[in-house]
Design an enzyme around this catalytic site. Structure first.
Site, PDB file in Angstrom:
ATOM      1  N   ASP A  21      -0.215   2.105 -11.038  1.00 46.84           N
ATOM      2  CA  ASP A  21      -0.587   2.831  -9.813  1.00 46.84           C
ATOM      3  C   ASP A  21       0.651   3.486  -9.205  1.00 46.84           C
ATOM      4  O   ASP A  21       0.951   3.326  -8.024  1.00 46.84           O
ATOM      5  CB  ASP A  21      -1.237   1.869  -8.815  1.00 46.84           C
ATOM      6  CG  ASP A  21      -1.977   2.603  -7.695  1.00 46.84           C
ATOM      7  OD1 ASP A  21      -2.149   3.831  -7.799  1.00 46.84           O
ATOM      8  OD2 ASP A  21      -2.368   1.946  -6.712  1.00 46.84           O
ATOM      9  N   LYS A  64       2.195  -7.715   3.175  1.00 46.37           N
ATOM     10  CA  LYS A  64       0.970  -7.007   2.799  1.00 46.37           C
ATOM     11  C   LYS A  64      -0.174  -8.010   2.903  1.00 46.37           C
ATOM     12  O   LYS A  64      -0.152  -9.059   2.254  1.00 46.37           O
ATOM     13  CB  LYS A  64       1.073  -6.448   1.383  1.00 46.37           C
ATOM     14  CG  LYS A  64      -0.173  -5.676   0.938  1.00 46.37           C
ATOM     15  CD  LYS A  64      -0.063  -5.206  -0.499  1.00 46.37           C
ATOM     16  CE  LYS A  64       0.835  -4.017  -0.622  1.00 46.37           C
ATOM     17  NZ  LYS A  64       0.212  -2.753  -0.151  1.00 46.37           N
ATOM     18  N   GLN A  78      -6.569   1.003   1.476  1.00 46.96           N
ATOM     19  CA  GLN A  78      -7.923   0.671   1.034  1.00 46.96           C
ATOM     20  C   GLN A  78      -8.135  -0.829   0.911  1.00 46.96           C
ATOM     21  O   GLN A  78      -9.241  -1.328   1.077  1.00 46.96           O
ATOM     22  CB  GLN A  78      -8.192   1.329  -0.322  1.00 46.96           C
ATOM     23  CG  GLN A  78      -8.145   2.844  -0.282  1.00 46.96           C
ATOM     24  CD  GLN A  78      -8.203   3.455  -1.664  1.00 46.96           C
ATOM     25  OE1 GLN A  78      -9.024   4.303  -1.917  1.00 46.96           O
ATOM     26  NE2 GLN A  78      -7.343   3.024  -2.561  1.00 46.96           N
ATOM     27  N   PHE A  79      -7.047  -1.554   0.620  1.00 43.52           N
ATOM     28  CA  PHE A  79      -7.208  -2.969   0.298  1.00 43.52           C
ATOM     29  C   PHE A  79      -6.534  -3.906   1.297  1.00 43.52           C
ATOM     30  O   PHE A  79      -6.492  -5.108   1.078  1.00 43.52           O
ATOM     31  CB  PHE A  79      -6.680  -3.235  -1.111  1.00 43.52           C
ATOM     32  CG  PHE A  79      -7.323  -2.355  -2.143  1.00 43.52           C
ATOM     33  CD1 PHE A  79      -8.668  -2.489  -2.449  1.00 43.52           C
ATOM     34  CD2 PHE A  79      -6.597  -1.363  -2.780  1.00 43.52           C
ATOM     35  CE1 PHE A  79      -9.279  -1.665  -3.385  1.00 43.52           C
ATOM     36  CE2 PHE A  79      -7.196  -0.535  -3.716  1.00 43.52           C
ATOM     37  CZ  PHE A  79      -8.540  -0.685  -4.020  1.00 43.52           C
ATOM     38  N   GLY A  80      -6.012  -3.368   2.389  1.00 43.28           N
ATOM     39  CA  GLY A  80      -5.390  -4.243   3.368  1.00 43.28           C
ATOM     40  C   GLY A  80      -4.418  -3.509   4.265  1.00 43.28           C
ATOM     41  O   GLY A  80      -4.448  -2.276   4.365  1.00 43.28           O
ATOM     42  N   GLU A  81      -3.561  -4.276   4.913  1.00 43.39           N
ATOM     43  CA  GLU A  81      -2.600  -3.721   5.870  1.00 43.39           C
ATOM     44  C   GLU A  81      -1.180  -4.124   5.476  1.00 43.39           C
ATOM     45  O   GLU A  81      -0.980  -5.083   4.739  1.00 43.39           O
ATOM     46  CB  GLU A  81      -2.899  -4.247   7.280  1.00 43.39           C
ATOM     47  CG  GLU A  81      -4.287  -3.880   7.789  1.00 43.39           C
ATOM     48  CD  GLU A  81      -4.627  -4.566   9.104  1.00 43.39           C
ATOM     49  OE1 GLU A  81      -5.587  -4.120   9.749  1.00 43.39           O
ATOM     50  OE2 GLU A  81      -3.941  -5.558   9.468  1.00 43.39           O
ATOM     51  N   VAL A  82      -0.208  -3.375   6.010  1.00 42.34           N
ATOM     52  CA  VAL A  82       1.202  -3.705   5.817  1.00 42.34           C
ATOM     53  C   VAL A  82       1.833  -3.910   7.187  1.00 42.34           C
ATOM     54  O   VAL A  82       1.670  -3.080   8.085  1.00 42.34           O
ATOM     55  CB  VAL A  82       1.953  -2.598   5.047  1.00 42.34           C
ATOM     56  CG1 VAL A  82       3.425  -2.975   4.884  1.00 42.34           C
ATOM     57  CG2 VAL A  82       1.318  -2.365   3.677  1.00 42.34           C
ATOM     58  N   LEU A 142       2.525  -1.539  10.170  1.00 44.27           N
ATOM     59  CA  LEU A 142       3.173  -0.349   9.639  1.00 44.27           C
ATOM     60  C   LEU A 142       2.191   0.621   9.005  1.00 44.27           C
ATOM     61  O   LEU A 142       2.473   1.811   8.883  1.00 44.27           O
ATOM     62  CB  LEU A 142       4.233  -0.748   8.601  1.00 44.27           C
ATOM     63  CG  LEU A 142       5.321  -1.714   9.088  1.00 44.27           C
ATOM     64  CD1 LEU A 142       6.235  -2.096   7.936  1.00 44.27           C
ATOM     65  CD2 LEU A 142       6.129  -1.084  10.221  1.00 44.27           C
ATOM     66  N   GLY A 143       1.050   0.105   8.577  1.00 43.73           N
ATOM     67  CA  GLY A 143       0.080   0.986   7.942  1.00 43.73           C
ATOM     68  C   GLY A 143      -1.105   0.205   7.418  1.00 43.73           C
ATOM     69  O   GLY A 143      -1.127  -1.025   7.437  1.00 43.73           O
TER      70      GLY A 143
END
Length: 512
Positions: free
Chosen positions: A367, A275, A257-261, A253-254
């Site tokens: 955040d 995630k 900076q710190f990983g993928e979803v 899905l996207g």
């Protein structure tokens, strides 16, 4: 990182559980470690796996026999589940939180059922137009959601008067478009009900049937019951640290900076969001400590954390799936670009509601921005990734001048001194309002992070955007007060945004 003025439970000794000593639930596929953070009664396991001294709380014989009817179909995903069809009747044998043990009256089979898929017979909960535990504001959101039209209606419990009910109806006004009208349902001493004293009814069902035939003083005739989205299946309470092989990644899905979803499936049956964190993003121990806290935060406007995979990297974080993705991506899409200002204000109110809950729990997000808010199929917003920023170990992030640190969303005291509080979240919320009203534009357009830090130190604030109402800009400026203690609470922000359009959002109607 820095000073944290909101109270936190960093010492988890009372709740820490050695998973090696905890009983596990064996299935034909794998082993699941029980959720160490849940204070609720666990979904029961077969008797030979019960803890010493633990037993099922079986109902007394005279209390046995609660009959429930299925509101939705359910296909069992565990060997001890009871599958059922919509409308099927079952006898409840034992109640255990979200999972009940029941026996089908038709098939005579026994097993566990999700309690939010059924309702006791001969109660209002069996009616498709009855919405239990819904606020007036959420009733309006549900009725205005895609799929409903003028004449859609629902009955809900009164928020202020226990035992009373209200009727909410979607209407169309040429001046204001789609609006929701609310009617108080009053009760008689003899048990009857009425909206207008001119005509009374022995029960609410008869009242609904009457107003489905004619408006008789209401804004319009009642037509279809409000569409009710199928509820999420309760998560398997035994599944907290789950095997990596139980998760199937299906669609990316996207990436951030710190990983993928990813969209994926748990045990090939439950759709989830996954995630995946890049190796080295955070220590497993620090993440688990924060996840233990995150797991206890459960609210309609927060994305629910289901489970984790931490035995080896990459770490997986398993959460509920939100069909429309991040609010940032949605606002920049063709569909999101057509959303009008009243709905944008409603998005803001929903986020403020979720943050007000975090505020009450003495927690901090750290955040808050549109990229960390997710949107459902029915355009409900939920806050995600609360607390994760605290345990990120990437140098480009932990160094507050680093390239990955979200300078443009962060309060000056958090940038300069690392002082994160709920009031620094309020500052970020003001920036989030800018993102919403500009359909996802980057704050401080044309300025670098260094420019922004310098400008803020000299008192600069973003000017009002062209399509931003003065009243909304005033809220933003309140969020951007230099002194953190002068910024509003999220509880206040929720109340102001909920009632932003009080002139057009119908108050309770006079008796017809």
């Amino acid at each position: 990182m820095g000073c944290i003025k909101s109270k936190r439970k960093d010492n988890l000794n009372d709740d820490e559980v050695d998973s090696k000593t905890q009983p596990v639930r064996n299935t034909d596929r794998t082993i699941y470690v029980r959720d160490p953070t849940s204070n609720k009664q666990q979904r029961p396991v077969p008797e030979f796996h019960l803890l010493p001294g633990q037993r099922f709380q079986t109902k007394d014989p005279e209390e046995q026999g609660d009959i429930v009817v299925a509101l939705y179909p359910y296909d069992g995903i565990h060997p001890d589940d009871l599958s059922f069809k919509k409308g099927e009747k079952m006898k409840v044998l034992e109640e255990h939180g979200e999972w009940w043990k029941a026996k089908s009256l038709s098939s005579k089979r026994e097993g566990f059922i999700p309690s939010n898929y059924v309702a006791k017979v001969n109660t209002l909960e069996t009616e498709e137009w009855f919405f239990k535990d819904i606020t007036r504001k959420d009733a309006e959101r549900q009725l205005l959601a895609p799929g409903n039209s003028a004449g859609a209606f629902l009955i809900r419990e009164s928020e202020t008067l226990k035992g009373s009910f209200s009727l909410s109806v979607r209407d169309y006004d040429p001046m204001h478009g789609d609006v929701i009208k609310h009617y108080k349902i009053r009760s008689l001493d003899n048990g009857g009900y009425y909206i207008s004293p001119r005509i009374t009814f022995p029960c609410i069902s008869d009242m609904i049937k009457h107003y489905q035939k004619q408006s008789d003083g209401l804004c319009r005739r009642l037509e279809k019951a409000c569409i009710s989205p199928k509820p999420q299946k309760p998560w398997d309470k035994d599944a907290w640290e789950i095997p990596r092989e139980s998760i199937k990644l299906v669609k990316k899905l996207g990436a951030g900076q710190f990983g993928e979803v990813w969209m994926g499936y748990y045990n090939n049956s439950t759709k989830v969001a996954v995630k995946t964190l890049k190796p080295g993003t955070m220590s497993v121990q620090a993440f688990l400590e924060e996840a233990n806290l995150m797991k206890t935060l459960q609210h309609d406007k927060l994305v629910r954390l289901y489970a984790v995979v931490t035995k080896e990297e990459p770490i997986y974080i398993i959460t509920e799936f939100m069909a429309k993705g991040s609010l940032l991506d949605f606002l920049k899409s063709d569909e999101g670009g057509k959303v009008l200002l009243p709905k944008l204000i409603d998005f803001s109110a929903q986020i403020a509601e979720g943050m007000a809950y975090i505020e009450r729990k003495n927690y901090i997000h750290r955040d808050l921005r549109a990229a960390n808010v997710l949107v459902s199929e029915s355009l409900m917003c939920k806050i995600a990734d609360f607390g994760l920023a605290r345990v990120i170990e990437d140098n480009e992030y932990t160094a507050r001048e680093g390239a990955k640190f979200p300078i443009k969303w962060t309060a000056p005291e958090a940038i300069n001194f690392g002082c994160f509080t709920i009031k620094s979240d309020v500052w970020s919320f003001g920036i989030l309002l800018y993102e919403i009203v500009t359909y996802g534009k980057i704050p401080y357009p044309g300025r670098t992070n260094a420019d922004v830090m310098s400008a803020l130190s000299q008192g600069y604030r973003m000017p009002r955007m062209e399509n931003c109402p003065d009243e909304l800009y005033d809220i933003m400026k309140m969020c951007w007060k230099e002194k953190a203690e002068e910024r509003p609470t999220f509880d206040y922000l929720q109340s102001v945004l909920d009632d932003f359009y009080t002139a057009t959002e119908g108050q309770y109607q006079q008796q017809p």
